[in-house]
Design an enzyme around this catalytic site. Structure first.
Site, PDB file in Angstrom:
ATOM      1  N   GLU A  69       1.327  -1.023   0.173  1.00 36.02           N
ATOM      2  CA  GLU A  69      -0.104  -0.091  -0.307  1.00 36.02           C
ATOM      3  C   GLU A  69       1.064   1.363   0.391  1.00 36.02           C
ATOM      4  OE1 GLU A  69      -3.388   0.098  -0.700  1.00 36.02           O
ATOM      5  OE2 GLU A  69      -3.528  -2.412   0.109  1.00 36.02           O
ATOM      6  N   ASP A  94     -19.125  -9.566  -8.185  1.00 34.43           N
ATOM      7  CA  ASP A  94     -18.582  -8.679  -7.190  1.00 34.43           C
ATOM      8  C   ASP A  94     -18.228  -7.526  -7.535  1.00 34.43           C
ATOM      9  OD1 ASP A  94     -19.797  -8.083  -4.681  1.00 34.43           O
ATOM     10  OD2 ASP A  94     -17.159  -8.373  -4.420  1.00 34.43           O
TER      11      ASP A  94
END
Length: 150
Positions: A69, A94
Site C-alpha cells: 500500500e 462482485d
C-alpha cells in the site's frame, strides 16, 4: 487469461457499461495476468482477480495476505483482508456490483467507455493506493486490446 475470463467480463460489462476489455485489463493488472492471484494461508485460491478488500460490511469468506500500500507516495508492506469467492464468475459479479453500487465510482461508470478516463477515474476514486495505478491500468487495457486484435 483473456479468453478464459471473457464471458465473465461480458456479464460485468452488461451490469456496468464498462467494456469487457477494460474489465479484463483491471483483472490482469490486479492479478498479474492470473499468476499473482491472492491465495489463503492454506494455498487455496480466493478467485479475487480484482484485489477487492473485505471492507464495507463484507459478510463472505476472507483471506489475509501481505500487500503493498502507498501512504504519501511511499510503498509499505501491510497485512490486509481480501474478499474470497467460490469461483471467478462470483468475483466478476462482485466487482460489477461494487462499481455499480458505490457512489464513489459514479464518475468512473459515466466515463468508463474511454480506457484512459476509466483508468484515471479508478485512481481518483481511490480504488488503489498506488500513485501510478491509472497509467499502469491504461497500459494493460491497451495490451488486452492488442491481444484481442491478434
Amino acid at each position: 487469461f483473456v479468453t478464459r475470463h471473457w464471458d465473465a467480463a461480458l456479464v460485468a460489462q452488461r451490469a456496468t457499461g464498462i467494456p469487457a476489455q477494460h474489465v479484463i485489463g483491471q483483472a490482469a493488472l490486479e492479478s498479474g495476468w492470473g499468476k499473482g492471484e491472492i491465495r489463503g494461508a492454506d494455498g487455496l485460491p480466493s478467485y479475487n482477480l480484482f484485489g477487492i478488500k473485505a471492507t464495507g460490511g463484507w459478510q463472505g469468506r476472507t483471506v489475509e495476505v501481505v500487500t503493498t500500500e502507498y501512504e504519501g507516495g511511499v510503498a509499505k508492506k501491510v497485512v490486509e483482508k481480501f474478499r474470497a469467492y467460490n469461483n471467478y464468475s462470483e468475483a466478476f459479479r462482485d466487482w460489477a456490483q461494487l462499481l455499480a453500487n458505490n457512489p464513489r465510482y459514479a464518475q468512473v461508470l459515466a466515463q468508463g467507455r474511454d480506457p484512459q478516463a476509466f483508468a484515471a477515474g479508478l485512481q481518483r476514486a481511490g480504488y488503489a493506493t498506488d500513485p501510478t495505478y491509472g497509467d499502469k491500468l491504461a497500459r494493460v487495457i491497451a495490451s488486452v486490446g492488442a491481444a484481442l486484435r491478434s
